[in-house]
Design a protein around this motif. Structure first.
Motif, short mmCIF file in Angstrom:
data_model
loop_
_atom_site.label_atom_id
_atom_site.label_comp_id
_atom_site.label_asym_id
_atom_site.label_seq_id
_atom_site.Cartn_x
_atom_site.Cartn_y
_atom_site.Cartn_z
N PRO A 162 -81.51 -61.82 -12.04
CA PRO A 162 -81.03 -61.37 -13.34
C PRO A 162 -82.08 -60.64 -14.15
O PRO A 162 -81.77 -59.70 -14.88
CB PRO A 162 -80.60 -62.68 -14.03
CG PRO A 162 -80.25 -63.59 -12.90
CD PRO A 162 -81.21 -63.26 -11.79
N GLU A 163 -83.36 -61.06 -14.01
CA GLU A 163 -84.40 -60.43 -14.82
C GLU A 163 -84.64 -58.98 -14.43
O GLU A 163 -85.14 -58.19 -15.24
CB GLU A 163 -85.71 -61.22 -14.72
CG GLU A 163 -86.25 -61.42 -13.33
CD GLU A 163 -85.77 -62.71 -12.66
OE1 GLU A 163 -86.54 -63.24 -11.84
OE2 GLU A 163 -84.64 -63.17 -12.95
N HIS A 164 -84.27 -58.59 -13.20
CA HIS A 164 -84.48 -57.19 -12.81
C HIS A 164 -83.50 -56.28 -13.56
O HIS A 164 -83.89 -55.25 -14.12
CB HIS A 164 -84.32 -57.04 -11.29
CG HIS A 164 -84.85 -55.74 -10.77
ND1 HIS A 164 -84.10 -54.58 -10.77
CD2 HIS A 164 -86.05 -55.41 -10.25
CE1 HIS A 164 -84.82 -53.60 -10.26
NE2 HIS A 164 -86.01 -54.06 -9.95
N GLY A 165 -82.24 -56.66 -13.55
CA GLY A 165 -81.27 -55.89 -14.32
C GLY A 165 -81.55 -55.94 -15.81
O GLY A 165 -81.38 -54.94 -16.52
N ILE A 192 -70.40 -61.01 -6.25
CA ILE A 192 -70.77 -61.68 -7.50
C ILE A 192 -72.00 -61.05 -8.14
O ILE A 192 -72.01 -60.77 -9.34
CB ILE A 192 -71.01 -63.18 -7.26
CG1 ILE A 192 -69.68 -63.89 -6.98
CG2 ILE A 192 -71.71 -63.82 -8.46
CD1 ILE A 192 -69.83 -65.36 -6.68
N TYR A 193 -73.03 -60.79 -7.36
CA TYR A 193 -74.30 -60.38 -7.94
C TYR A 193 -74.18 -59.16 -8.84
O TYR A 193 -74.69 -59.13 -9.97
CB TYR A 193 -75.31 -60.04 -6.83
CG TYR A 193 -75.93 -61.22 -6.13
CD1 TYR A 193 -76.43 -62.31 -6.85
CD2 TYR A 193 -76.07 -61.24 -4.75
CE1 TYR A 193 -77.02 -63.38 -6.20
CE2 TYR A 193 -76.66 -62.31 -4.09
CZ TYR A 193 -77.14 -63.38 -4.82
OH TYR A 193 -77.74 -64.43 -4.18
N TYR A 194 -73.52 -58.11 -8.37
CA TYR A 194 -73.56 -56.83 -9.08
C TYR A 194 -72.56 -56.81 -10.23
O TYR A 194 -72.82 -56.19 -11.26
CB TYR A 194 -73.40 -55.69 -8.08
CG TYR A 194 -74.52 -55.81 -7.08
CD1 TYR A 194 -75.80 -55.36 -7.38
CD2 TYR A 194 -74.34 -56.51 -5.89
CE1 TYR A 194 -76.85 -55.57 -6.52
CE2 TYR A 194 -75.39 -56.73 -5.03
CZ TYR A 194 -76.64 -56.26 -5.34
OH TYR A 194 -77.68 -56.50 -4.50
N ALA A 195 -71.45 -57.53 -10.08
CA ALA A 195 -70.55 -57.73 -11.21
C ALA A 195 -71.27 -58.52 -12.30
O ALA A 195 -71.15 -58.22 -13.49
CB ALA A 195 -69.29 -58.46 -10.76
N ALA A 196 -72.05 -59.53 -11.90
CA ALA A 196 -72.79 -60.32 -12.87
C ALA A 196 -73.84 -59.50 -13.58
O ALA A 196 -74.04 -59.64 -14.80
CB ALA A 196 -73.43 -61.52 -12.18
N ARG A 197 -74.56 -58.63 -12.84
CA ARG A 197 -75.57 -57.80 -13.50
C ARG A 197 -74.91 -56.88 -14.53
O ARG A 197 -75.49 -56.63 -15.59
CB ARG A 197 -76.35 -56.96 -12.47
CG ARG A 197 -77.15 -57.73 -11.46
CD ARG A 197 -78.27 -58.56 -12.04
NE ARG A 197 -77.81 -59.80 -12.61
CZ ARG A 197 -77.51 -60.90 -11.91
NH1 ARG A 197 -77.60 -60.91 -10.60
NH2 ARG A 197 -77.11 -62.01 -12.53
#
Length: 279
Positions: A162-165, A192-197
């Motif tokens: 999350p900290e990268h986005g 999940i990952y990219y929707a979450a970012r």
């Protein structure tokens, strides 16, 4: 954060490159860029040599491209992609293995601008598993400026953090471009990952992915463009080549950020040391 004034048309590509065939993969990339007709086209991680560690280990001279001290890449194998960018007025983001003047070898995103200039714009910071045996991590983040849009750059495993986005959002990013290489079986995490970012940071996310191939290096497609609430505007199937085109809408971005104010509301830190509650 100020929203852009004009929409931006982007394309997320999923396709299957041939391991080690940089010239052939460049030709494929050029065709897909022409097919997209978008202002920005994002192709998968390590697309130019293909994400195939045995080949990357066996033939670094043949699979890598060289960057100079200014990050420019002058490799005649890239000429068809340069022409496609010039012909379409397109900025292309494509994955490559890059050799730097100091000897570092990185998983990188090349940016080919509409003038045909190629730069090693961003080196992957979060290396995954066996990548550490072949590559070194990048040292800094990067934001791509296109028209009046600010687009943070990430590569695959970067987007799992999350900290990268958030670092991209802190730099004013309106979107986050993530060339990737997700293996078959990882569909749940991929989706999940990219929707979450996107939702975490109320920004668009353009997720490109490799697809198909032979086990154990078989990839699962699912390329997508997510809106600032994490909903897919377009999404590819788990197999087969696709060029997925969407328009990033500044009005939708502004409305989402007005309604969901996490970026403005978050605390500068999490306060005093945490309380331990013992039951």
């Amino acid at each position: 954060m100020t929203a852009p004034a004009h929409p931006l048309t982007v394309a997320a590509v999923q396709a299957e490159p041939v391991p080690g065939d940089v010239a052939g993969n460049v030709a494929l990339a050029a065709r897909l860029v022409g097919q997209a007709g978008a202002r920005v086209v994002v192709l998968p991680e390590l697309f130019l040599p293909a994400y195939h560690p045995p080949t990357l280990a066996a033939d670094p001279a043949g699979t890598d491209v060289a960057a100079d001290e200014d990050g420019r890449v002058d490799d005649p194998r890239l000429d068809p992609l340069r022409r496609a960018a010039r012909d379409g007025g397109t900025t292309v983001v494509v994955g490559a293995a890059v050799r730097h003047p100091d000897g570092r070898r990185t998983i990188s995103s090349l940016v080919v601008d509409p003038a045909g200039t190629v730069r090693a714009a961003y080196d992957k910071q979060q290396l995954w598993s066996g990548e550490r045996e072949l590559f070194e991590p990048g040292r800094r983040g990067a934001t791509l400026l296109i028209d009046d849009w600010r687009l943070g750059l990430g590569i695959c495993y970067d987007g799992c953090f999350p900290e990268h986005g958030r670092a991209a959002a802190d730099d004013g990013a309106h979107g986050y471009l993530c060339p990737s290489g997700y293996l078959a079986g990882s569909e749940h995490r991929r989706d999940i990952y990219y929707a979450a970012r996107a939702l975490d940071n109320t920004m668009y996310v353009v997720f490109a992915n490799a697809v198909d191939g032979a086990d154990p290096w078989r990839f699962n497609g699912g390329a997508a463009v997510y809106d600032p609430e994490g909903r897919p505007l377009v999404r590819g199937a788990d197999t087969g080549t696709e060029v997925l085109v969407a328009t990033l809408d500044p009005a939708a971005l502004a409305a989402t950020r007005a309604a969901h104010t996490m970026l403005a509301d978050r605390l500068p830190d999490q306060g005093l040391p945490r309380t331990a509650i013992i039951d």
